[in-house]
Design a protein around this motif. Structure first.
Motif, PDB file in Angstrom:
ATOM      1  N   LEU A  53       0.902  -0.808   0.002  1.00  0.00           N
ATOM      2  CA  LEU A  53      -0.610   0.305   0.176  1.00  0.00           C
ATOM      3  C   LEU A  53       0.774   1.134  -0.029  1.00  0.00           C
ATOM      4  O   LEU A  53       0.491   2.075  -0.691  1.00  0.00           O
ATOM      5  CB  LEU A  53      -0.978   0.210   0.874  1.00  0.00           C
ATOM      6  CG  LEU A  53      -2.085  -1.088   1.074  1.00  0.00           C
ATOM      7  CD1 LEU A  53      -2.815  -1.034   2.252  1.00  0.00           C
ATOM      8  CD2 LEU A  53      -3.120  -0.472   0.571  1.00  0.00           C
ATOM      9  N   TRP A  65      -3.300   0.783  -5.270  1.00  0.00           N
ATOM     10  CA  TRP A  65      -4.147   1.472  -3.738  1.00  0.00           C
ATOM     11  C   TRP A  65      -5.439   0.379  -3.663  1.00  0.00           C
ATOM     12  O   TRP A  65      -6.076  -0.022  -3.417  1.00  0.00           O
ATOM     13  CB  TRP A  65      -4.271   2.640  -4.181  1.00  0.00           C
ATOM     14  CG  TRP A  65      -4.931   3.539  -2.899  1.00  0.00           C
ATOM     15  CD1 TRP A  65      -6.251   3.359  -2.837  1.00  0.00           C
ATOM     16  CD2 TRP A  65      -3.979   3.562  -1.900  1.00  0.00           C
ATOM     17  NE1 TRP A  65      -6.341   4.365  -1.256  1.00  0.00           N
ATOM     18  CE2 TRP A  65      -5.326   4.060  -0.371  1.00  0.00           C
ATOM     19  CE3 TRP A  65      -2.827   3.042  -1.506  1.00  0.00           C
ATOM     20  CZ2 TRP A  65      -4.413   4.055   0.178  1.00  0.00           C
ATOM     21  CZ3 TRP A  65      -2.751   2.900  -0.357  1.00  0.00           C
ATOM     22  CH2 TRP A  65      -3.537   3.647   1.149  1.00  0.00           C
ATOM     23  N   HIS A  68      -5.261  -3.484  -3.039  1.00  0.00           N
ATOM     24  CA  HIS A  68      -4.960  -3.935  -2.418  1.00  0.00           C
ATOM     25  C   HIS A  68      -5.147  -3.126  -1.249  1.00  0.00           C
ATOM     26  O   HIS A  68      -4.955  -3.395   0.338  1.00  0.00           O
ATOM     27  CB  HIS A  68      -2.762  -3.318  -2.390  1.00  0.00           C
ATOM     28  CG  HIS A  68      -2.394  -4.571  -3.148  1.00  0.00           C
ATOM     29  ND1 HIS A  68      -2.258  -6.092  -2.647  1.00  0.00           N
ATOM     30  CD2 HIS A  68      -2.234  -4.356  -4.866  1.00  0.00           C
ATOM     31  CE1 HIS A  68      -2.077  -6.603  -2.994  1.00  0.00           C
ATOM     32  NE2 HIS A  68      -1.763  -6.018  -5.051  1.00  0.00           N
ATOM     33  N   VAL A  69      -6.338  -2.184  -1.064  1.00  0.00           N
ATOM     34  CA  VAL A  69      -7.290  -2.024   0.095  1.00  0.00           C
ATOM     35  C   VAL A  69      -7.828  -2.992   0.106  1.00  0.00           C
ATOM     36  O   VAL A  69      -8.005  -3.805   1.856  1.00  0.00           O
ATOM     37  CB  VAL A  69      -7.592  -0.627  -0.041  1.00  0.00           C
ATOM     38  CG1 VAL A  69      -9.041  -0.491   0.742  1.00  0.00           C
ATOM     39  CG2 VAL A  69      -6.732   0.490   0.047  1.00  0.00           C
ATOM     40  N   ILE A  82      -4.433   2.224   7.053  1.00  0.00           N
ATOM     41  CA  ILE A  82      -4.772   2.476   6.043  1.00  0.00           C
ATOM     42  C   ILE A  82      -4.329   4.416   5.722  1.00  0.00           C
ATOM     43  O   ILE A  82      -3.556   4.798   5.121  1.00  0.00           O
ATOM     44  CB  ILE A  82      -5.981   2.333   5.231  1.00  0.00           C
ATOM     45  CG1 ILE A  82      -5.603   0.936   4.264  1.00  0.00           C
ATOM     46  CG2 ILE A  82      -6.158   2.958   3.718  1.00  0.00           C
ATOM     47  CD1 ILE A  82      -7.345   0.271   4.458  1.00  0.00           C
TER      48      ILE A  82
END
Length: 172
Positions: A53, A65, A68-69, A82
């Motif tokens: 991230l 992004w 992978h969030v 995050i």
């Protein structure tokens, strides 16, 4: 017009795979390393995803992004984690543990300046061990490449991943 022996490459029909399948050998090689990072490395999944991230955040890669969030949440990354990526990147204090902060710092150093600095490496190595340090360096290096592939090929975010960008927007 994909040959039958390569159709397995689209088992996960994300747009990145659909672009890279034009070179089946390259996609297979990429999937091999990605598969190791995600499924065979014993590096803590949360730390792995924080590193990925961080790379996606620095590259301002909406595709990386957003994906992978979603993946990070499944591997133990919280919404607070995050949000902390942006705060850590901006030099602001966070409640992240020291190991997570060092992983993010190492990812920033590699993404922005080619290599993890010796002080960061030496601070992380006793916490992670030799094998996990190699896995971390491989992970960060691989995703530095992935964000460049995504940017060069101009791979858009699939509609089903847009909600992750809406929830956790990248800086402009």
């Amino acid at each position: 017009d994909l040959a039958p022996e390569h159709r397995d490459l689209l088992a996960r029909p994300i747009w990145l795979n659909r672009a890279l399948v034009n070179s089946p050998g390259a996609l297979r090689a990429m999937n091999e390393l990605a598969g190791f990072i995600r499924n065979k490395s014993t590096l803590d999944g949360r730390l792995c995803e924080l590193a990925i991230l961080q790379v996606g955040y620095l590259a301002k890669s909406p595709y990386e992004w957003s994906h992978h969030v979603q993946i990070g949440k499944a591997r133990g990354v919280s919404d607070d984690d995050i949000r902390a990526i942006g705060e850590e990147t901006g030099g602001k204090p966070t409640k992240l543990d020291e190991t997570a902060k060092l992983v993010l710092r190492g990812a920033r150093e590699m993404a922005e300046g080619l290599a993890m600095t010796e002080p960061t490496y030496k601070a992380l190595e006793p916490k992670l061990g030799h094998a996990h340090m190699i896995d971390l360096v491989m992970t960060i290096s691989f995703y530095c490449a992935v964000v460049r592939i995504l940017a060069t090929l101009q791979i858009d975010v699939e509609p089903e991943y847009q909600k992750y960008l809406d929830e956790h927007p990248l800086p402009v």
